[in-house]
Design a protein around this motif. Structure first.
Motif, short mmCIF file in Angstrom:
data_model
loop_
_atom_site.label_atom_id
_atom_site.label_comp_id
_atom_site.label_asym_id
_atom_site.label_seq_id
_atom_site.Cartn_x
_atom_site.Cartn_y
_atom_site.Cartn_z
N THR A 56 0.82 -1.22 0.00
CA THR A 56 0.00 0.00 0.00
C THR A 56 0.85 1.26 0.00
O THR A 56 0.38 2.32 -0.40
CB THR A 56 -0.95 0.05 1.21
OG1 THR A 56 -0.19 0.10 2.41
CG2 THR A 56 -1.91 -1.11 1.21
N THR A 60 2.02 5.74 -3.01
CA THR A 60 1.85 7.02 -2.34
C THR A 60 2.83 8.06 -2.89
O THR A 60 3.97 7.76 -3.18
CB THR A 60 2.05 6.90 -0.82
OG1 THR A 60 3.37 6.45 -0.57
CG2 THR A 60 1.06 5.96 -0.20
N LEU A 74 -3.20 5.17 -1.42
CA LEU A 74 -3.85 4.08 -2.13
C LEU A 74 -5.36 4.27 -2.20
O LEU A 74 -5.96 4.13 -3.27
CB LEU A 74 -3.51 2.74 -1.48
CG LEU A 74 -4.03 1.50 -2.20
CD1 LEU A 74 -3.39 1.40 -3.58
CD2 LEU A 74 -3.74 0.26 -1.40
N PHE A 75 -6.01 4.61 -1.09
CA PHE A 75 -7.46 4.70 -1.05
C PHE A 75 -7.99 6.12 -0.83
O PHE A 75 -9.19 6.30 -0.70
CB PHE A 75 -8.02 3.79 0.04
CG PHE A 75 -7.70 2.34 -0.18
CD1 PHE A 75 -8.23 1.66 -1.27
CD2 PHE A 75 -6.87 1.66 0.69
CE1 PHE A 75 -7.93 0.33 -1.47
CE2 PHE A 75 -6.58 0.32 0.50
CZ PHE A 75 -7.12 -0.34 -0.60
N SER A 76 -7.12 7.11 -0.76
CA SER A 76 -7.59 8.47 -0.52
C SER A 76 -6.67 9.48 -1.20
O SER A 76 -5.58 9.15 -1.64
CB SER A 76 -7.68 8.76 0.98
OG SER A 76 -6.39 8.72 1.54
#
Length: 142
Positions: A56, A60, A74-76
């Motif tokens: 993850t 970034t 990864l998710f935001s």
């Protein structure tokens, strides 16, 4: 302004993946040490978690461009335009260095420490000063 892109150092996920090998090496020794079989599952879970966390970190990055600051995880994603930034503070302390940026609404945003550290933080602070955003460097004594 040419965009400044700060990516996660490649050694960081490498260290985490290498650290995941140690619990896997201990799994082989569990029967000889007389530990219960549940320990194998716990160590395997720790190793899988470390590898997943390392993966993850790879995508970034922090981008400083004409539009502002963008931190992609990864998710935001965090996007701050230069005109939305009110102030910043870079704190040098005994438990580590960190940077926060406050927007016009008053919310503090903390860039991830693995993206902004060492000489990178000096580059980010320099860009913030060039853009005319008020801020300060605070040094805490132990």
């Amino acid at each position: 302004m040419r965009p400044m892109i700060l990516k996660c150092p490649t050694w960081m996920p490498g260290v985490l993946i290498a650290g995941a090998v140690a619990p896997l090496g201990i799994i082989v020794l569990i029967p000889t040490l007389g530990w219960p079989p549940v320990v194998q599952w716990i160590l395997a879970g720790v190793a899988i978690f470390m590898v997943a966390y390392a993966l993850t970190l790879l995508p970034t990055k922090l981008v400083l461009s004409d539009e502002g600051l963008c931190q992609r995880l990864l998710f935001s994603e965090l996007r701050l335009r230069w005109e939305d930034m009110a102030e910043w503070q870079y704190t040098i302390g005994p438990e580590g260095n960190y940077l926060w940026i406050k927007d016009q609404i008053g919310r503090k945003h903390h860039p991830k420490r693995w993206l902004v550290f060492g000489r990178r933080i000096a580059e980010v602070v320099e860009v913030l000063q060039e853009k005319g955003i008020k801020g300060e460097v605070v040094e805490l004594k132990p």
